[in-house]
Design a protein around this motif. Sequence first.
Motif, short mmCIF file in Angstrom:
data_model
loop_
_atom_site.label_atom_id
_atom_site.label_comp_id
_atom_site.label_asym_id
_atom_site.label_seq_id
_atom_site.Cartn_x
_atom_site.Cartn_y
_atom_site.Cartn_z
N VAL A 269 30.13 24.29 43.35
CA VAL A 269 31.36 24.79 42.71
C VAL A 269 31.60 24.05 41.39
O VAL A 269 31.93 24.68 40.37
N MET A 270 31.43 22.74 41.40
CA MET A 270 31.67 21.95 40.20
C MET A 270 30.71 22.35 39.08
O MET A 270 31.14 22.61 37.94
N ILE A 271 29.42 22.46 39.40
CA ILE A 271 28.43 22.80 38.37
C ILE A 271 28.67 24.20 37.83
O ILE A 271 28.64 24.44 36.61
N HIS B 105 37.87 15.60 45.53
CA HIS B 105 38.90 15.95 46.51
C HIS B 105 38.34 16.88 47.60
O HIS B 105 38.57 16.65 48.79
N LEU B 106 37.58 17.88 47.18
CA LEU B 106 37.09 18.86 48.14
C LEU B 106 36.02 18.27 49.05
O LEU B 106 36.01 18.54 50.26
N TYR C 141 39.47 21.39 31.71
CA TYR C 141 38.88 22.15 32.81
C TYR C 141 37.67 21.41 33.39
O TYR C 141 37.49 21.36 34.62
N ILE C 142 36.85 20.85 32.54
CA ILE C 142 35.66 20.14 33.02
C ILE C 142 36.05 18.92 33.85
O ILE C 142 35.51 18.69 34.94
N LEU C 143 37.00 18.14 33.36
CA LEU C 143 37.45 16.97 34.12
C LEU C 143 38.11 17.38 35.43
O LEU C 143 37.94 16.71 36.46
N ALA C 144 38.85 18.49 35.41
CA ALA C 144 39.49 18.98 36.62
C ALA C 144 38.45 19.36 37.67
O ALA C 144 38.67 19.16 38.88
N MET C 145 37.31 19.87 37.25
CA MET C 145 36.26 20.24 38.20
C MET C 145 35.61 19.00 38.82
O MET C 145 35.19 19.04 39.98
N VAL C 146 35.52 17.92 38.08
CA VAL C 146 35.02 16.66 38.65
C VAL C 146 36.01 16.15 39.70
O VAL C 146 35.61 15.71 40.80
#
Length: 251
Positions: free
Chosen positions: A234-236, A200-201, A190-195
């Motif tokens: 969003v990532m943080i 991407h965003l 999940y953490i890597l996906a948020m990076v």
Amino acid sequence: MTVKNADRDAIVHGKITEKPLREQPSYPTWAIKLVMAITGLIFGLYVLVHMVGNLKIYMPDHAGVAAINEYGEFLRTMGGPIFPRESILWVFRIVLLVALVLHVHGAFALHGRSTRSRGKFKRTNLVGGLNSFSTRSMLVTGLILLLFVIFHVLDLTMGVAPAAPDAFAHGEIYANLIASFSRWPVAIFYILAMVVLFLHLSHGIYLAVSDLGITGKRWRQVLLVVAYLVPAIVMIGNISMPLSIALGWLS
């Protein structure tokens, strides 16, 4: 492009052709880019609202009920009693699903057209830094996020094993988050996906600013700041949840 006033003898001998240089696509590229921009902004707004809602995991219980569980019940009962239970929620899900299909189709369509148009000639080293990396990796980061979305739905929405933990229970959002993120491999994923989502965003919003025709200097400067600020928030916010649970700060 066709040849005007062509020499008919030359055409017969195959030296000149009246055929277009390339076939006219069914949908113009500008239309696909516009759809990509709109659907991308829909997802950007969704992940921001979704992150804010999930942060209720840090709020205290109310009458013995976790705040995030109350939030989940609110989403399921929106529009009631006029609309049936979960009907509004399913409208949002259908809109997101349609947007996802259009976004993925547009990504592959644009990538294919770019590859065919460029042929064997590739432009390299035109732009450096993070923006260049994000540009080259948009399709890859998009595919990673698609796999993440599938896993996320199986894990915390549908409760399908082995994505979801054995302790999954429908409606028990807080307990499901604790059970899922207590698994370190899942928390790290999940953490890597948020990076990846940030990369991407941020670049997606950057492209949408141009594709939507926003050319004013002041507006572009403001929106380009937003293009990095919102994905960073969003990532943080999203990383803090699996990290807090995996480290035992929430239980």
